[in-house]
Design an enzyme around this catalytic site. Structure first.
Site, mmCIF file in Angstrom:
data_model
loop_
_atom_site.group_PDB
_atom_site.id
_atom_site.type_symbol
_atom_site.label_atom_id
_atom_site.label_comp_id
_atom_site.label_asym_id
_atom_site.label_seq_id
_atom_site.Cartn_x
_atom_site.Cartn_y
_atom_site.Cartn_z
ATOM 1 N N ASP A 1 -4.432 0.609 -9.567
ATOM 2 C CA ASP A 1 -5.863 0.376 -9.771
ATOM 3 C C ASP A 1 -6.184 0.119 -11.242
ATOM 4 O O ASP A 1 -6.946 -0.795 -11.579
ATOM 5 C CB ASP A 1 -6.668 1.578 -9.254
ATOM 6 C CG ASP A 1 -6.343 1.887 -7.799
ATOM 7 O OD1 ASP A 1 -5.775 1.018 -7.123
ATOM 8 O OD2 ASP A 1 -6.641 3.012 -7.353
ATOM 9 N N SER B 1 -11.895 1.613 -5.626
ATOM 10 C CA SER B 1 -11.448 2.097 -6.916
ATOM 11 C C SER B 1 -12.469 2.008 -8.036
ATOM 12 O O SER B 1 -12.198 1.480 -9.125
ATOM 13 C CB SER B 1 -10.172 1.365 -7.313
ATOM 14 O OG SER B 1 -9.512 2.134 -8.244
ATOM 15 N N SER B 2 -13.634 2.555 -7.785
ATOM 16 C CA SER B 2 -14.642 2.609 -8.843
ATOM 17 C C SER B 2 -14.174 3.550 -9.957
ATOM 18 O O SER B 2 -14.542 3.374 -11.119
ATOM 19 C CB SER B 2 -15.981 3.089 -8.291
ATOM 20 O OG SER B 2 -15.817 4.303 -7.604
ATOM 21 N N GLY C 1 -17.031 5.463 -2.734
ATOM 22 C CA GLY C 1 -16.354 6.007 -1.556
ATOM 23 C C GLY C 1 -15.861 4.932 -0.602
ATOM 24 O O GLY C 1 -15.474 5.226 0.525
ATOM 25 N N GLU D 1 0.826 -1.217 0.000
ATOM 26 C CA GLU D 1 0.000 0.000 0.000
ATOM 27 C C GLU D 1 0.853 1.256 0.000
ATOM 28 O O GLU D 1 1.843 1.337 0.743
ATOM 29 C CB GLU D 1 -0.892 -0.035 1.245
ATOM 30 C CG GLU D 1 -2.266 0.523 1.015
ATOM 31 C CD GLU D 1 -3.080 -0.319 0.040
ATOM 32 O OE1 GLU D 1 -3.093 0.012 -1.170
ATOM 33 O OE2 GLU D 1 -3.701 -1.301 0.480
HETATM 34 C C1 GLA Z 1 -5.177 4.706 -4.437
HETATM 35 C C2 GLA Z 1 -4.355 5.017 -5.684
HETATM 36 C C3 GLA Z 1 -3.361 3.889 -5.971
HETATM 37 C C4 GLA Z 1 -2.532 3.546 -4.730
HETATM 38 C C5 GLA Z 1 -3.420 3.366 -3.507
HETATM 39 C C6 GLA Z 1 -2.634 3.189 -2.233
HETATM 40 O O1 GLA Z 1 -6.005 3.608 -4.667
HETATM 41 O O2 GLA Z 1 -5.196 5.182 -6.799
HETATM 42 O O3 GLA Z 1 -2.539 4.242 -7.047
HETATM 43 O O4 GLA Z 1 -1.547 4.499 -4.500
HETATM 44 O O5 GLA Z 1 -4.320 4.457 -3.325
HETATM 45 O O6 GLA Z 1 -1.890 2.013 -2.264
#
Ligand code: GLA
Length: 405
Positions: free
Chosen positions: A191, A145-146, A141, A51
């Site tokens: 993502d 990652s929508s 939210g 992360e």
């Molecule tokens: C978001 C960003 C990713 C990544 C994560 C944290 O999802 O879009 O690129 O940096 O946070 O790991």
């Protein structure tokens, strides 16, 4: 389908994908009076480990989950894209496909404009006009990652419109640029890459330096992946994400290295006196998280899920204490899972995604998944008064386009 937020929700949604596509199709017919030509889908993701290091040349280990954006679409013979989203009823978007895309209203369409702009920059412009309906079962939210899913879905639709397939890596990078330039989030590549490269029953090890994605089979099928949305929302465009990224850049500059992959803990200790305590902590997270992610990828490949659990715990602690991107609710959710422990079926748990709210990811023994979800939910509600949204998921494949004719 079972995706409202606000209720206690423990779900297994194998039919969700079919249902999602039929709703999109029906809505398309209702809006535009003809059948759609194409149906595209792109999955959202959960990150098992790795992360805040995709923008540090690190490794990340996400999987695509059974929650998608789908787009039903057809060419319309004009110079505009007419788009309707079921997530934003009453906010249709019209975007010209022969003029430079610029940010505007409705805001949800900025992801669309960003992707279209990427095609313009590749000289694949102007595009044929099209009508489209966007539908989704990704909780908004929730840190799943929508936004990457809508970008990748749209890029996949444009490939269909043009009758071409662009190189998958370039497609993911085009979508990352859309997020950076049109949503204002200086994100890494995780993502968009996982939404493009995912394979069913695999996690994706992404080397963010070489930008290579390698599928790794989830060898131990007796393990369930549980996602718990704390219902605490955080806007990544508010600057805290950008601030963390900046701090890692400052650290690397002080260390005098070109890439985090060349930095060891010994290097960091040596340079400790030259940086603030906060920058030191951020750097320690990056170095240790890169190492944990490599170890976790090897453990998964060998089916050693208990080892992954320990690494997830250490990752959460590092994100909480060194990188400071957790929050009270994420900690409560994760500690609730840790408390259930191995005897209760929990192998590991941590916050996932950018943090400051959003979701946690938990690995549990599949036969105990139901009771794990119930206990996590009960504990979280007791401690926070908030009803969480908890569901188990499976690793699905990446974006797809089907011709419906
Ligand atoms: C978001 C960003 C990713 C990544 C994560 C944290 O999802 O879009 O690129 O940096 O946070 O790991």
């Amino acid at each position: 389908m079972d995706d409202q937020r606000g209720n206690l929700m423990i779900e297994h949604n194998d039919d969700a994908f079919q249902q999602l596509q039929s709703v999109a199709k029906e809505k398309f017919v209702e809006e535009f009076g003809i059948d759609p030509f194409w149906m595209v889908s792109a999955p959202s993701r959960v990150n098992l480990i790795g992360e805040h290091i995709d923008y540090c040349d690190g490794f990340v280990l996400p999987l695509a989950i059974n929650r998608h954006i789908v787009i039903a679409a057809a060419p319309n013979g004009t110079s505009q894209a007419n788009m309707v989203s079921t997530l934003f009823p009453g906010e249709p978007a019209v975007v010209m496909v022969d003029e430079d895309p610029v940010m505007g209203e409705p805001r949800w369409a900025n992801y669309i404009r960003g992707v279209l702009d990427g095609f313009r920059l590749k000289d694949l412009w102007p595009l044929p006009g099209f009508d489209a309906v966007v539908h989704s079962n990704i909780p908004l939210g929730a840190g799943l990652s929508s936004s990457a899913a809508i970008e990748v879905a749209l890029a996949t639709l444009v490939e269909g419109l043009l009758g071409i397939e662009i190189n998958p890596k370039n497609k993911a990078l085009l979508c990352q640029r859309a997020e950076q330039k049109f949503a204002g989030v200086p994100c890494g590549i995780m993502d968009q890459f996982v939404s493009v490269f995912a394979q069913p029953d695999h996690v994706v090890l992404i080397d963010c330096r070489s930008q290579q994605a390698q599928p790794i089979p989830l060898a131990d099928t007796s393990v369930a992946v549980i996602i718990a949305d704390t219902k605490i929302q955080h806007e990544l465009s508010d600057g805290s994400y950008a601030n963390r990224r900046k701090q890692t850049e400052i650290a690397l500059m002080i260390l005098g290295k070109d890439s985090w992959r060349e930095v060891s803990m010994a290097d960091l200790e040596e340079a400790k006196g030259e940086m603030s305590e906060v920058v030191f902590q951020r750097a320690r997270h990056v170095i240790t998280e890169i190492e944990r992610t490599q170890k976790a990828a090897m453990a998964i490949a060998r089916g050693k899920m208990d080892e992954v659990g320990g690494l997830m715990r250490a990752s959460h602690l590092s994100l909480r204490d060194d990188f400071e991107v957790s929050c009270r609710e994420l900690d409560i959710m994760v500690e609730g899972a840790w408390h259930i422990g191995e005897a209760g079926g929990v192998l590991g748990s941590r916050m996932t995604g950018a943090g400051f709210g959003g979701s946690t990811v938990t690995l549990a023994r599949a036969e105990q998944a139901e009771s794990v979800m119930e206990a996590m939910s009960r504990n979280y509600k007791q401690e926070t008064g908030i009803e969480p949204h908890i569901f188990s998921t499976k690793a699905v494949g990446g974006a797809e386009l089907s011709d419906l004719l």
